[in-house]
Design a protein around this motif. Structure first.
Motif, mmCIF file in Angstrom:
data_model
loop_
_atom_site.group_PDB
_atom_site.id
_atom_site.type_symbol
_atom_site.label_atom_id
_atom_site.label_comp_id
_atom_site.label_asym_id
_atom_site.label_seq_id
_atom_site.Cartn_x
_atom_site.Cartn_y
_atom_site.Cartn_z
ATOM 1 N N ASP A 341 0.838 -1.194 0.000
ATOM 2 C CA ASP A 341 0.000 0.000 0.000
ATOM 3 C C ASP A 341 0.880 1.254 0.000
ATOM 4 O O ASP A 341 1.620 1.501 0.954
ATOM 5 N N LEU A 342 0.792 2.033 -1.077
ATOM 6 C CA LEU A 342 1.544 3.291 -1.176
ATOM 7 C C LEU A 342 0.617 4.498 -1.174
ATOM 8 O O LEU A 342 0.992 5.584 -1.628
ATOM 9 N N SER A 343 -0.597 4.354 -0.658
ATOM 10 C CA SER A 343 -1.545 5.467 -0.637
ATOM 11 C C SER A 343 -1.075 6.551 0.327
ATOM 12 O O SER A 343 -0.188 6.337 1.163
ATOM 13 N N ILE A 384 3.650 -6.119 -5.941
ATOM 14 C CA ILE A 384 2.618 -5.266 -6.544
ATOM 15 C C ILE A 384 2.434 -4.057 -5.638
ATOM 16 O O ILE A 384 1.986 -4.201 -4.494
ATOM 17 N N THR A 385 2.804 -2.884 -6.105
ATOM 18 C CA THR A 385 2.514 -1.664 -5.344
ATOM 19 C C THR A 385 1.166 -1.122 -5.803
ATOM 20 O O THR A 385 0.753 -1.321 -6.949
ATOM 21 N N PRO A 390 -3.666 -0.658 -8.772
ATOM 22 C CA PRO A 390 -2.450 -1.470 -8.660
ATOM 23 C C PRO A 390 -1.522 -1.285 -9.850
ATOM 24 O O PRO A 390 -1.976 -1.125 -10.990
ATOM 25 N N ALA A 391 -0.232 -1.283 -9.580
ATOM 26 C CA ALA A 391 0.771 -1.221 -10.639
ATOM 27 C C ALA A 391 1.032 -2.623 -11.174
ATOM 28 O O ALA A 391 0.584 -3.619 -10.604
ATOM 29 N N TYR A 428 -8.642 -4.147 -2.630
ATOM 30 C CA TYR A 428 -9.215 -5.363 -3.196
ATOM 31 C C TYR A 428 -8.864 -5.547 -4.661
ATOM 32 O O TYR A 428 -8.719 -6.686 -5.131
ATOM 33 N N SER A 429 -8.696 -4.462 -5.388
ATOM 34 C CA SER A 429 -8.261 -4.585 -6.785
ATOM 35 C C SER A 429 -6.846 -5.141 -6.853
ATOM 36 O O SER A 429 -6.532 -5.990 -7.695
ATOM 37 N N ALA A 430 -5.980 -4.661 -5.954
ATOM 38 C CA ALA A 430 -4.601 -5.136 -5.935
ATOM 39 C C ALA A 430 -4.531 -6.600 -5.496
ATOM 40 O O ALA A 430 -3.776 -7.406 -6.064
ATOM 41 N N THR A 431 -5.332 -6.959 -4.495
ATOM 42 C CA THR A 431 -5.358 -8.350 -4.026
ATOM 43 C C THR A 431 -5.896 -9.275 -5.113
ATOM 44 O O THR A 431 -5.389 -10.385 -5.312
ATOM 45 N N GLN A 432 -6.909 -8.817 -5.833
ATOM 46 C CA GLN A 432 -7.450 -9.604 -6.940
ATOM 47 C C GLN A 432 -6.374 -9.862 -7.988
ATOM 48 O O GLN A 432 -6.230 -10.985 -8.492
#
Length: 529
Positions: A341-343, A384-385, A390-391, A428-432
């Motif tokens: 998480d880079l938020s 994945i950052t 997500p990147a 959740y998008s990044a985890t997906q």
């Protein structure tokens, strides 16, 4: 006047600090005048929940438990954590560790439980092990041939895994009483682990996973007491047959070790009660461990048999070499995604802690818990950052040589160091994305691997998939995705309940970096990889 006031405040603060201690959850607990603090193995929670009141009534002592893994206990004590006593399942490794030299004032065995293979009764019959006990060689050969599968804890994070690995190495050695480097690299060790399809960071969690989904494996390696408890719980589709190899096993003897010499009188009063006939009988009945007092009654469900003990290595260096060989050459490698998480809410200490964690994993320095927490041979590490979205995943495959791994560690370090925080949070998008990628790898795998997702976040999702949308998507997926656990690590004051639900949904666990050291958190997570 002002100086006296400041001095008074300082004294009050010191008194307050001295009367508190971190409990099993990491929260501070207040200690009373009759408190006796114990750093204990997590498997001893049944003593706290079921027998603590009896102990207090008999001894006047209020036991204050803090839980830790056996290897982590050494690091905690070496770092200066203060406890009156240490109570773990096996004390021989601790006693020979340099960090413990001079710390143990006295020790007494309190109960017994051997580490065994528990195998579904139908599988034990098919292998003929219900009629004749196998040797460790028989077990290794059957595992290599794919005749049975099993779950076991990682020996770098849990005593049952460590004990089983030591016992196997001793049983397969030419001279079990004098293990050599060649014994620690015996190819039969690798044969045995070819049958492992489930790993875990702790004995209790391994039992929970098995009870929840018994289709995953044919059996598990765990304490005799845990296997008997599973059989008695009424939740197994078929009972576990307890396998006692002919050459012998290693038995946990749960020594209570005095650390605080000023509490010797309390310690002796406590030990006298714990080893007494009444407590030993009650302990055996409630926990299904064997008593050390011959006058005590053993629980009827415990098999009445003589235990053959395999020798335990007499040098810490041999155990370290065994674990290093396990990590580098023996264990099943992992493919993992580290979702970072880079938020903007991670700015400051949170992103600093996140980067510190990743740099520790990439470290090449084998020191303390970091020795076993860092990335190892043959792993595939993907990062994945994410913030608002997500990147793309960046892969860092670990090799099988020191040179290859040094280059990969450097590449990870150079990737992590310049990371900055900013933007929103698409958890959740990044985890997906991580699950989709690992699911694809799992379907197409050329060699057996463990697949995990490690999510580091402050836990407040506000972009991309919602939790409900993620759950709906997840429930439609097949076993290639649904068999991959997600381990969230909470940084800061995020939504712990929401992250806990994500872990539960995927078969993972939630970890809190605020109440545990990063080395401790990652060493346990690494036990699942």
């Amino acid at each position: 006047m002002q100086k006296r006031l400041i001095a008074g405040i300082a004294v009050a603060v010191i008194i307050a600090l001295c009367s508190c201690q971190r409990g099993s959850t990491g929260a501070r607990i207040t200690l009373g005048p009759n408190s006796f603090t114990i750093l204990a193995g997590s498997e001893l929670k049944d003593i706290e929940t079921g027998l603590k009141d009896d102990i207090r009534k008999a001894t006047g002592l209020d036991l204050a438990f803090t839980y830790s893994g056996t290897l982590d206990a050494v690091d905690r004590l070496a770092a200066g954590d203060q406890f009156d006593a240490l109570w773990v399942s096996h004390g021989k490794y601790l006693a020979m560790n340099d960090a413990m030299r001079g710390r143990i004032q006295a020790q007494e065995k309190t109960m017994l439980s051997p580490v065994l293979l528990g195998l579904k009764a139908s599988k034990a019959r098919a292998l003929g092990w219900d009629r004749e006990e196998p040797t460790w060689k028989d077990i290794a050969d059957a595992a290599k041939a794919g005749k049975f599968t099993f779950g076991m804890t990682n020996p770098t994070s849990s005593n049952t895994g460590l004990t089983a690995t030591i016992g196997l190495a001793a049983a397969l050695a030419k001279n079990p009483d004098a293990l050599t480097d060649d014994d620690l690299k015996n190819p039969r060790l690798s044969d045995f682990f070819k049958g492992q399809t489930l790993t875990s960071g702790s004995s209790g969690w391994l039992a929970e996973i098995y009870e929840r989904d018994q289709s995953k494996v044919d059996g598990i390696i765990n304490y005799e007491s845990v296997l008997l408890t599973l059989n008695a719980g009424g939740k197994l589709s078929e009972p576990l047959a307890l396998v006692y190899p002919k050459e012998g096993i290693i038995t946990a003897d749960y020594p209570l070790m005095l650390l605080n010499a000023a509490k010797r009188a309390d310690y002796e009063r406590l030990v006298a009660y714990l080893r007494g006939r009444d407590f030993q009988t009650k302990m055996s009945e409630r926990t299904l461990r064997r008593p050390v007092n011959a006058d005590a009654a053993m629980a009827p469900s415990i098999p009445k048999r003589t235990l053959i003990e395999l020798p335990f290595p007499g040098q810490a260096s041999l155990i370290a070499a065994l674990l290093d060989n396990f990590l580098s050459d023996v264990r099943i490698p992992s493919s993992s995604r580290y979702v970072l998480d880079l938020s903007s809410s991670m700015e400051g200490t949170r992103i600093s802690s996140l980067k510190k964690a990743m740099l520790m994993l990439a470290s090449g320095a084998p020191v303390g818990s970091q020795r076993y927490a860092r990335f190892q041979n043959r792993e595939e590490v993907g990062i994945i950052t994410f913030s608002t979205r997500p990147a793309s995943t960046v892969l860092f495959p670990m090799g099988s040589t020191t040179q290859q791994n040094s280059e990969t560690r450097t590449a990870i370090t150079e990737f992590i160091q310049p990371l900055t925080a900013g933007g929103n949070t698409a958890i959740y998008s990044a985890t997906q994305q991580a699950l989709v990628e690992l699911g694809r790898e799992r379907r197409d795998e050329r060699e057996k691997r463990y697949y995990t997702v490690v999510l580091m976040t402050d836990g407040v999702n506000n972009r991309g998939l919602t939790q409900a949308e993620f759950v709906e998507w997840y429930n439609r997926k097949g076993e290639d995705v649904r068999g991959i656990p997600v381990f969230p690590i909470l940084f800061g004051e995020g939504n712990a309940k929401e992250l806990g639900r994500l872990a539960e949904l995927t078969g993972g666990r939630l970890f809190d970096s605020r109440s545990n050291s990063l080395a401790t958190v990652f060493k346990e997570i690494r036990g699942y990889q």
